[in-house]
Design a protein around this motif. Sequence first.
Motif, mmCIF file in Angstrom:
data_model
loop_
_atom_site.group_PDB
_atom_site.id
_atom_site.type_symbol
_atom_site.label_atom_id
_atom_site.label_comp_id
_atom_site.label_asym_id
_atom_site.label_seq_id
_atom_site.Cartn_x
_atom_site.Cartn_y
_atom_site.Cartn_z
ATOM 1 N N UNK A 40 0.734 -1.153 0.306
ATOM 2 C CA UNK A 40 -0.301 -0.004 -0.331
ATOM 3 C C UNK A 40 0.851 1.139 -0.589
ATOM 4 N N UNK A 41 0.260 2.097 -0.720
ATOM 5 C CA UNK A 41 0.915 3.038 -0.082
ATOM 6 C C UNK A 41 0.119 4.561 0.692
ATOM 7 N N UNK A 42 0.695 5.244 0.886
ATOM 8 C CA UNK A 42 0.478 6.587 1.997
ATOM 9 C C UNK A 42 1.018 7.449 2.128
ATOM 10 N N UNK A 43 0.079 8.388 2.462
ATOM 11 C CA UNK A 43 0.339 10.098 2.770
ATOM 12 C C UNK A 43 0.711 10.662 3.724
ATOM 13 N N UNK A 44 1.781 11.269 4.362
ATOM 14 C CA UNK A 44 1.564 12.268 5.341
ATOM 15 C C UNK A 44 2.301 13.501 5.171
ATOM 16 N N UNK A 45 1.806 14.477 6.484
ATOM 17 C CA UNK A 45 2.110 15.614 6.751
ATOM 18 C C UNK A 45 1.739 16.793 6.332
ATOM 19 N N UNK A 46 1.390 18.146 5.929
ATOM 20 C CA UNK A 46 0.476 18.523 5.715
ATOM 21 C C UNK A 46 -0.827 18.350 4.800
ATOM 22 N N UNK A 82 0.654 3.960 -10.534
ATOM 23 C CA UNK A 82 1.742 3.952 -9.233
ATOM 24 C C UNK A 82 1.517 5.233 -8.894
ATOM 25 N N UNK A 83 1.779 6.245 -7.668
ATOM 26 C CA UNK A 83 2.737 7.224 -7.353
ATOM 27 C C UNK A 83 4.057 6.539 -7.150
ATOM 28 N N UNK A 84 5.228 7.298 -7.451
ATOM 29 C CA UNK A 84 6.192 7.274 -6.779
ATOM 30 C C UNK A 84 6.480 7.177 -5.231
ATOM 31 N N UNK A 85 7.511 7.304 -4.311
ATOM 32 C CA UNK A 85 7.934 7.743 -3.252
ATOM 33 C C UNK A 85 8.353 9.168 -3.108
ATOM 34 N N UNK A 86 7.645 9.758 -2.331
ATOM 35 C CA UNK A 86 8.154 11.492 -2.577
ATOM 36 C C UNK A 86 8.763 11.262 -0.913
ATOM 37 N N UNK A 87 9.771 12.727 -1.106
ATOM 38 C CA UNK A 87 10.059 12.955 0.395
ATOM 39 C C UNK A 87 9.962 14.757 0.509
ATOM 40 N N UNK A 88 8.931 15.302 0.837
ATOM 41 C CA UNK A 88 9.259 16.504 0.363
ATOM 42 C C UNK A 88 8.583 17.807 2.043
ATOM 43 N N UNK A 89 9.144 18.642 1.779
ATOM 44 C CA UNK A 89 8.686 19.888 2.864
ATOM 45 C C UNK A 89 7.398 19.327 3.244
#
Length: 125
Positions: A40-46, A82-89
């Motif tokens: 699975x993919x998941x988002x975190x942050x704002x 599918x979306x790619x792994x992303x690590x932003x601000x």
Amino acid sequence: MIDLQLEQSQIALSYPIVGEFTWQPDNPDKAPKSAEVFVAWMTAGRGSRDRQIVATQPIKPERLLKYRQRPFEFSLDIPNDAPLTYNGHLFRLMWEVKVQIVFPGLFRPKETTSQLIEVVAHHDG
């Protein structure tokens, strides 16, 4: 206890994530109701959080009981769109492989383990 081993922690779109897990029950008399491996993919942050399971492989509880403490192999495909792994601000998009074993009971107790993976674009060589 569940021990999860992956062949790779970085995988390209449209390729399978391959691995195995071993289950050693704390209580040998405890019989699972269901079991599965999923990616699975998941988002975190704002902003709002999102989560989507993209592939799953169910495992019959009888098989899990019969072959406990032996490796269960699995292969789950990462879709090409599918979306790619992303690590932003402001936010991150992360991927995980998770093994979940559910037991009967009022509160549906579970044993789980997971590992983060990185999904990257496919590069033609």
